[in-house]
Design a protein around this motif. Structure first.
Motif, short mmCIF file in Angstrom:
data_model
loop_
_atom_site.label_atom_id
_atom_site.label_comp_id
_atom_site.label_asym_id
_atom_site.label_seq_id
_atom_site.Cartn_x
_atom_site.Cartn_y
_atom_site.Cartn_z
N ILE A 175 0.87 -1.18 0.00
CA ILE A 175 0.00 0.00 0.00
C ILE A 175 0.90 1.23 0.00
O ILE A 175 1.81 1.35 0.83
CB ILE A 175 -0.92 0.04 1.23
CG1 ILE A 175 -1.83 -1.19 1.24
CG2 ILE A 175 -1.75 1.31 1.24
CD1 ILE A 175 -2.73 -1.26 2.46
N ALA A 176 0.65 2.14 -0.94
CA ALA A 176 1.47 3.34 -1.07
C ALA A 176 0.62 4.58 -0.83
O ALA A 176 -0.55 4.65 -1.23
CB ALA A 176 2.10 3.39 -2.46
N HIS A 177 1.23 5.56 -0.18
CA HIS A 177 0.58 6.86 -0.01
C HIS A 177 1.67 7.91 0.19
O HIS A 177 2.85 7.58 0.42
CB HIS A 177 -0.41 6.87 1.15
CG HIS A 177 0.19 6.51 2.48
ND1 HIS A 177 0.89 7.40 3.27
CD2 HIS A 177 0.21 5.33 3.15
CE1 HIS A 177 1.29 6.81 4.37
NE2 HIS A 177 0.90 5.54 4.33
N ARG A 178 1.30 9.17 0.12
CA ARG A 178 2.28 10.24 0.30
C ARG A 178 2.69 10.36 1.77
O ARG A 178 1.93 10.01 2.68
CB ARG A 178 1.71 11.58 -0.20
CG ARG A 178 1.56 11.63 -1.72
CD ARG A 178 1.13 13.02 -2.19
NE ARG A 178 -0.17 13.38 -1.66
CZ ARG A 178 -1.33 12.97 -2.18
NH1 ARG A 178 -1.32 12.17 -3.23
NH2 ARG A 178 -2.47 13.36 -1.65
N THR A 179 3.91 10.83 1.99
CA THR A 179 4.37 11.08 3.34
C THR A 179 3.62 12.27 3.93
O THR A 179 2.99 13.04 3.22
CB THR A 179 5.88 11.37 3.36
OG1 THR A 179 6.14 12.49 2.48
CG2 THR A 179 6.67 10.17 2.89
#
Length: 297
Positions: A270-274
């Motif tokens: 799962i990827a998301h912005r910092t």
């Protein structure tokens, strides 16, 4: 040109409803002079008398009636807007943009969306079908909020990528074929194949699986839509290698699923912005992580 204050409009509506400056002042917790000042400001702004004061009765003039009617709508819309924004701020509503592959959308994401709907029905998840590379690019640009991507991935500046789940890759064979209980690269390389194209992580995984045994087969067809692949397998067109994302799902009786030897795993992250995560996005993340935990049990 001076703008019309919503507070002035609210005062005008209160006077029109009560027919009294004093009653309006009490209802709005204002002093009577302040109420008079609000009405005078509006009359100066529109250049017309808004309230008729005859024999102790206060009623809107014809111009005042038009403004009171419009004011009611503006005040109601402003109140609704504030309620909507509060719901968004609390994570009770909102829009979340998510990128994922066709496989995740077909079998994994619906389970998370169903759980999300039960607890947060006003969160709108907008799903875009993308490769992992495209998902990461759009996340970095701010065009997506979340992404389900093949892993591992090299570090990407400004993004967080966490391991989500691991699914076994299985051989999907036409049921009428005879073959080993555990499918090897040596055997499968001699069969007609239906594989994903080289733009996908799964294609690279399967190519490495074959190459480790010294094989580099050429598929009959390359296609990235898993349901279409399964339809071709069911028709006897060839064999495929696909992740088993839903082991309990009913299987077409024309398809036989066989384990691989050596085993092969497709990993998803799962990827998301910092940085801070909006509450609606966090609720979607929680639903996805809950799906992972359910799989562990």
């Amino acid at each position: 040109m001076r703008e019309i204050s919503l507070d002035r409009l609210k005062t005008l509506v209160a006077v029109a409803d009560s027919g009294s400056f004093a009653d309006a002042a009490q209802a709005l917790h204002l002093s009577p002079p302040t109420v008079s000042l609000h009405v005078a400001d509006l009359e100066e702004r529109v250049g017309a008398l808004l309230l008729s004061r005859k024999r102790g009765q206060i009623r809107p003039t014809s111009v005042g009636e038009v403004l009171v009617e419009r004011a009611r709508r503006l005040l109601a819309e402003a109140e609704q807007t504030l309620e909507d924004i509060e719901r968004h701020a609390q994570g009770l509503a909102g829009r979340v943009r998510l990128g994922a592959s066709t496989g995740a959308v077909a079998h994994l994401l619906p389970q998370a969306l169903e759980a999300l709907r039960l607890h947060h029905p006003d969160i709108d998840v907008q799903v875009v079908i993308l490769t992992s590379e495209e998902t990461l690019t759009r996340l970095r640009r701010g065009a997506l909020d979340l992404g389900l991507v093949a892993s591992p991935q090299p570090p990407v500046a400004g993004l967080v990528i966490k391991q989500w789940r691991r699914d076994p890759v299985m051989a999907c064979l036409p049921a009428h074929w005879s073959g080993p209980k555990r499918v090897t690269p040596e055997w499968l390389a001699t069969q007609p194949l239906i594989l994903n194209d080289s733009t996908t992580r799964l294609s690279r995984l399967t190519a490495e699986w074959f190459a480790a045994a010294g094989h580099h087969p050429t598929p009959r067809i390359e296609i990235n839509y898993n349901d279409a692949i399964k339809s071709l397998v069911a028709a006897g067109y060839g064999a495929a290698l696909l992740p088993n994302e839903a082991p309990n799902a009913p299987l077409d009786e024309r398809i036989a699923m066989r384990e691989l030897r050596p085993a092969l795993w497709r990993r998803l992250g799962i990827a998301h912005r910092t940085g801070p995560i909006e509450r609606a996005t966090q609720h979607v993340l929680d639903a996805l992580w809950g799906l992972r935990e359910a799989r562990k049990r």
